[in-house]
Design an enzyme around this catalytic site. Structure first.
Site, PDB file in Angstrom:
ATOM      1  N   GLN A 196      16.169   9.542 -12.444  1.00 31.68           N
ATOM      2  CA  GLN A 196      15.349  10.228 -11.459  1.00 31.68           C
ATOM      3  C   GLN A 196      16.122  10.559 -10.184  1.00 31.68           C
ATOM      4  O   GLN A 196      15.537  10.747  -9.126  1.00 31.68           O
ATOM      5  CB  GLN A 196      14.112   9.395 -11.118  1.00 31.68           C
ATOM      6  CG  GLN A 196      13.177   9.228 -12.302  1.00 31.68           C
ATOM      7  CD  GLN A 196      11.870   8.558 -11.911  1.00 31.68           C
ATOM      8  OE1 GLN A 196      11.103   9.076 -11.115  1.00 31.68           O
ATOM      9  NE2 GLN A 196      11.624   7.393 -12.485  1.00 31.68           N
ATOM     10  N   ARG A 221       5.189  12.650 -14.193  1.00 23.99           N
ATOM     11  CA  ARG A 221       4.116  12.402 -13.218  1.00 23.99           C
ATOM     12  C   ARG A 221       2.769  12.399 -13.906  1.00 23.99           C
ATOM     13  O   ARG A 221       1.774  11.935 -13.370  1.00 23.99           O
ATOM     14  CB  ARG A 221       4.081  13.485 -12.118  1.00 23.99           C
ATOM     15  CG  ARG A 221       5.322  13.606 -11.259  1.00 23.99           C
ATOM     16  CD  ARG A 221       5.736  12.325 -10.645  1.00 23.99           C
ATOM     17  NE  ARG A 221       6.827  11.727 -11.435  1.00 23.99           N
ATOM     18  CZ  ARG A 221       7.261  10.484 -11.265  1.00 23.99           C
ATOM     19  NH1 ARG A 221       6.693   9.707 -10.369  1.00 23.99           N
ATOM     20  NH2 ARG A 221       8.229  10.002 -12.005  1.00 23.99           N
ATOM     21  N   LYS A 239       6.844  -0.023 -10.766  1.00 23.15           N
ATOM     22  CA  LYS A 239       7.866  -0.358  -9.800  1.00 23.15           C
ATOM     23  C   LYS A 239       7.274  -0.707  -8.435  1.00 23.15           C
ATOM     24  O   LYS A 239       7.617  -1.729  -7.833  1.00 23.15           O
ATOM     25  CB  LYS A 239       8.793   0.856  -9.706  1.00 23.15           C
ATOM     26  CG  LYS A 239       9.833   0.805  -8.699  1.00 23.15           C
ATOM     27  CD  LYS A 239      10.441   2.183  -8.609  1.00 23.15           C
ATOM     28  CE  LYS A 239       9.416   3.161  -8.076  1.00 23.15           C
ATOM     29  NZ  LYS A 239       9.995   4.274  -7.338  1.00 23.15           N
ATOM     30  N   THR A 240       6.395   0.141  -7.959  1.00 21.24           N
ATOM     31  CA  THR A 240       5.798  -0.111  -6.643  1.00 21.24           C
ATOM     32  C   THR A 240       5.011  -1.407  -6.647  1.00 21.24           C
ATOM     33  O   THR A 240       5.060  -2.177  -5.697  1.00 21.24           O
ATOM     34  CB  THR A 240       4.871   1.059  -6.248  1.00 21.24           C
ATOM     35  OG1 THR A 240       5.595   2.272  -6.386  1.00 21.24           O
ATOM     36  CG2 THR A 240       4.417   0.906  -4.821  1.00 21.24           C
ATOM     37  N   GLU A 263      13.813   3.518  -4.630  1.00 22.46           N
ATOM     38  CA  GLU A 263      14.455   4.790  -4.996  1.00 22.46           C
ATOM     39  C   GLU A 263      15.947   4.767  -4.677  1.00 22.46           C
ATOM     40  O   GLU A 263      16.492   5.714  -4.105  1.00 22.46           O
ATOM     41  CB  GLU A 263      13.791   5.961  -4.258  1.00 22.46           C
ATOM     42  CG  GLU A 263      12.296   6.032  -4.371  1.00 22.46           C
ATOM     43  CD  GLU A 263      11.814   6.580  -5.699  1.00 22.46           C
ATOM     44  OE1 GLU A 263      12.651   6.780  -6.605  1.00 22.46           O
ATOM     45  OE2 GLU A 263      10.596   6.779  -5.835  1.00 22.46           O
TER      46      GLU A 263
END
Length: 814
Positions: free
Chosen positions: A254, A666, A43-44, A224
DNA sequence: TAATCGATCTTTTTT
DNA sequence: AGATCGATTA
């Protein structure tokens, strides 16, 4: 490198590229874009690449791009990564929602009716303010009200809004909220919620201004997005003009900030709110091995009302996650430490790894992260890691800025920024004692508010002088006005480095402790604690004014003499604040910047540590891990009552499940889960039962070790000690856990035979700093003490050795 | 008015 | 275990 597609796009998969290229120069440019990005789906990378792409290929002015995140860390990382692709991306505006709001209000303070030097109140300040409005109410109740007000602002609800009933129907609440807002307006400051709410109100009432913003920001991106609240949605709506290209990224699985007013609804309903929305899904996970992903999904699958998505693990099979049942939290800490220690010391040789990416030799400390539900849980891990000399770093602990002395110093600065700051004024006006008690203070405040627009602090002091104050109080006020005025002069344009006049304090006359211009004193002042003089040294920039205030106000002296044992630590902390200030220019603007940085991003301390020690274990709350990844992750405290918390049910329980999902995903290579049979709570030891989530988890992707509690697991019989299950892989060996770690012969003595030392005595060493006596032993040379220093070092000393370099400073009762 | 003591709670998660 | 509140004292 060739053809139409530039090479930085080559690393993207199909969907990622589609997301980056979306809204190019076609008419589709006006179509909003919703990217549903699963955990670890890059995503980033998509966002940063998209920013670079817009600048490079679309010729977009970087300044017309606004990218909003939820944490400062995320904002920094985004900026950094985007710059790597194209340096011009550094000119795009990348901020948190709140930081954007502060920026907006700072340049439109007049429109919002704010003081030009307004200060941002944190939760604590809000509670204090409430306390002055509704007196004689226990702090806890004030906290609750403050939380409700904060929630109301999250939902963009004003005191007169009919819908406020949904927050709290009580008429008292409406009244308290109203008075809170009135008082805040008089003071001219804002709270966190205002940073979002006020900009929306301004943009709504000023279409001309809104238009200017629409022209400035042609592209608005939100990361987010699942954690945005209603007020933030409103802000986004106001920022989105008819031509604005809107792109939001998020993952409904999330969403973990419901308690703060986040509305999953925002992401679920985005396509309806912004018509013509295109949706792109990123469902390929590049981070974790299959079993990790399976485990995480198996828990969150128990939730209802999800968009639902199928994450595929591109990395394929790897080690099974390990679930360890442990006796208590001390053993949990030891288990973690041992696990980490071993991995760092010896290379992975168990031939288990089918994927070459797992066999990369010994692990680094920085590969590891220990995750917990509440901040309080970090303590046990810190102690254990310290004991074993394993470097670690606690992320997101706000401890530094919560310290009394720091808040005091900041109150002085806040008052400099905005003389009408009642909360700050109340906090420090009688610290040190200036003969102004509660009664006097109330009288002063009443007069100040009654008087026509106070002409700043001097106006307030003036009104105070009209009251019949005691001689002591009058003198105190006058002195106060004096050093505040002086500090202001230091910030005036054209003033250069005047030293703080003197080390204040009744019995330390003369300038012998006066601050000097030694450039960048990095370490807190230290010396013999017997000297009670507080030495705060100013470096450059804003630190000169800050140091002057702290010294002249008597705060330094107050804290060093007030707290016998921690006095020096407090001075050290104040010094650290002074050092931090030195990075900012010595001016009113510099002060504003400094304050804003502190108010909005309290992680400053951790950053410094990360830089100085990059190879360290990360201790972090589950919430704080959002957006991060680690090779090896330990999820701790998986017990009912801890995680999930007490009687969570319904939507709250679902949120806890998502939290589990976030935590587990994570992990890149290895995942460990810990559950303790006993846990200390409220100072008592309580038996616990395994977390519901452990029951819900897909057992086929779990390897269980330790003593399985009765009744856990469907197939297995209760109580069967799973001794064989350890299989040699259980990295935790009870036998050396309790062995003394230092030299032999140390015993349980509480007092040395010569009576000089008690266990727990605090000491100060010129080189090592502070420490405490950990153990006492009797040897032929006489008693020997083992001292554990706060820096983690352990040293043995002969009891009779006590020179200049090493002094006893007090007793800590254990 | 300041400081100290003891009894009585409490504990999420964050910008 | 730690903070917080209230009452009691110097």
């Amino acid at each position: 490198m060739s053809g139409a597609i530039p090479n930085y796009l080559d690393v993207l998969n199909g969907e990622q590229r589609e997301a980056v290229l979306h809204g190019g120069n076609s008419e589709a440019g006006t179509h909003p874009l919703l990217i549903l990005a699963g955990a670890g789906s890059g995503k980033t990378r998509v966002i940063t690449t998209k920013i670079a792409y817009l600048i490079r290929e679309q010729g977009m002015d970087p300044r017309s791009i606004l990218a909003v995140t939820f944490t400062n860390k995320a904002a920094r990382e985004m900026a950094e990564r985007a710059r790597l692709i194209d340096p011009r991306a550094g000119d795009a505006m990348m901020r948190t929602f709140h930081s954007f709001g502060a920026w907006f209000l700072r340049r439109n303070a007049d429109l919002a009716g704010l003081s030009s030097g307004f200060v941002i109140y944190d939760d604590d300040d809000a509670v204090s303010l409430l306390g002055t409005i509704i007196p004689d109410v226990p702090r806890q109740e004030l906290k609750a009200t403050a939380a409700l007000i904060s929630r109301a602002k999250d939902y963009f609800l004003s005191p007169n809004d009919p819908e406020l009933d949904q927050i709290d129907y009580r008429p008292e609440f409406r009244k308290d909220y109203t008075r809170y807002e009135e008082r805040l307006a008089k003071i001219g400051n804002v709270d966190f919620g205002d940073l979002i709410k006020k900009p929306v109100e301004i943009l709504r009432s000023r279409p001309d201004l809104a238009r200017r913003f629409h022209e400035r920001f042609r592209v608005v991106m939100v990361d987010e997005y699942q954690d945005s609240n209603i007020a933030q949605f409103r802000l986004l709506s106001e920022l989105a003009g008819p031509e604005t290209y809107l792109c939001v990224v998020g993952d409904d699985d999330q969403s973990i900030y419901r308690f703060r007013g986040a509305e999953v609804k925002n992401i679920l309903e985005f396509p309806e709110r912004f018509s013509g929305t295109d949706i792109i899904r990123l469902e390929r996970n590049y981070r974790s091995f299959t079993p990790i992903l399976k485990l995480a999904s198996s828990v969150v699958d128990h939730n209802t009302g999800r968009l639902g998505k199928t994450l595929r693990a591109e990395r394929g099979n790897g080690k099974l996650p390990t679930l360890a049942f442990l006796p208590d939290q001390d053993e949990e800490a030891a288990f973690c430490a041992e696990l980490i220690d071993r991995s760092v010391r010896m290379p992975e040789k168990n031939g288990r790894a089918k994927d070459s990416r797992t066999r990369d030799g010994p692990a680094m400390y920085s590969d590891w992260a220990i995750l917990y539900r509440t901040n309080a849980q970090s303590l046990g891990f810190e102690t254990e890691l310290l004991r074993r000399r394993i470097p670690y770093q606690v992320v997101g602990s706000l401890k530094f800025y919560e310290r009394e002395e720091i808040k005091d110093a900041l109150a002085l600065l806040a008052l400099l920024m905005n003389p009408r700051d009642e909360v700050a004024f109340r906090r420090i006006i009688n610290k040190p004692a200036r003969g102004i008690g509660e009664k006097t203070l109330d009288a002063i405040m009443e007069a100040a508010y009654a008087a026509p627009p106070a002409s700043g602090l001097s106006g307030l002091i003036g009104t105070a002088n009209n009251l019949s104050l005691s001689a002591k109080a009058a003198a105190g006020i006058k002195a106060f006005a004096g050093f505040m005025e002086k500090a202001r002069t230091l910030l005036a344009p054209g003033t250069k480095g005047i030293k703080p006049a003197k080390a204040a304090g009744p019995e330390s006359p003369g300038p012998k402790n006066s601050a000097q211009e030694s450039p960048g004193p990095k370490n807190p002042a230290r010396g013999n604690p017997a000297d009670s003089g507080a030495a705060i040294r100013a470096g450059e920039g804003l630190s000169i004014c800050t140091a002057a205030l702290i010294v002249d106000s008597g705060l330094a002296e107050y804290h060093s003499s007030h707290d016998e044992i921690n006095g020096y630590q407090r001075i050290g902390n104040l010094q650290e604040l002074v050092n931090a200030a030195s990075l900012y220019p010595s001016s009113m603007e510099g002060l504003a910047e400094f304050m804003e940085h502190i108010e909005l991003d309290r992680s400053l301390e951790t950053d410094q540590k990360t830089e100085s020690h990059p190879n360290s274990v990360t201790l972090i709350t589950l919430h704080n891990t959002k957006g991060l990844e680690f090779k090896r992750v330990i999820l701790t405290g998986l017990e009912q009552g801890i995680f999930p918390r007490d009687d969570k049910e319904g939507d709250d329980l679902e949120e806890e499940r998502r939290l589990f999902y976030v935590g587990a995903t994570r992990a890149m290579d290895e995942l460990y889960l810990c559950s303790c049979a006993l846990r200390r709570m409220y100072g008592r030891t309580i038996p616990t039962t395994p977390s519901l989530f452990l029951r819900e988890a897909d057992q086929t992707v779990l390897r269980v070790i330790g003593d399985v509690p009765p009744g856990f697991g469907s197939g297995r019989r209760a109580g069967s000690a799973v001794g064989g299950g350890y299989g040699g892989a259980y990295p935790y060996n009870r036998s050396f856990e309790h062995a003394p770690s230092g030299g032999a012969g140390f015993g349980p003595e509480q007092v040395s035979s010569d009576g000089r030392w008690k266990r727990g005595d605090r000491v100060f060493h010129d080189d090592q700093g502070y420490g405490a006596v950990a153990d006492i032993a009797e040897e032929e040379d006489g008693p020997v003490i083992r001292v554990r220093f706060d820096n983690g070092q352990e040293t043995r000393f002969l009891s009779r050795y006590q020179g200049r370099a090493f002094t006893k400073i007090g007793t800590d009762h254990v």
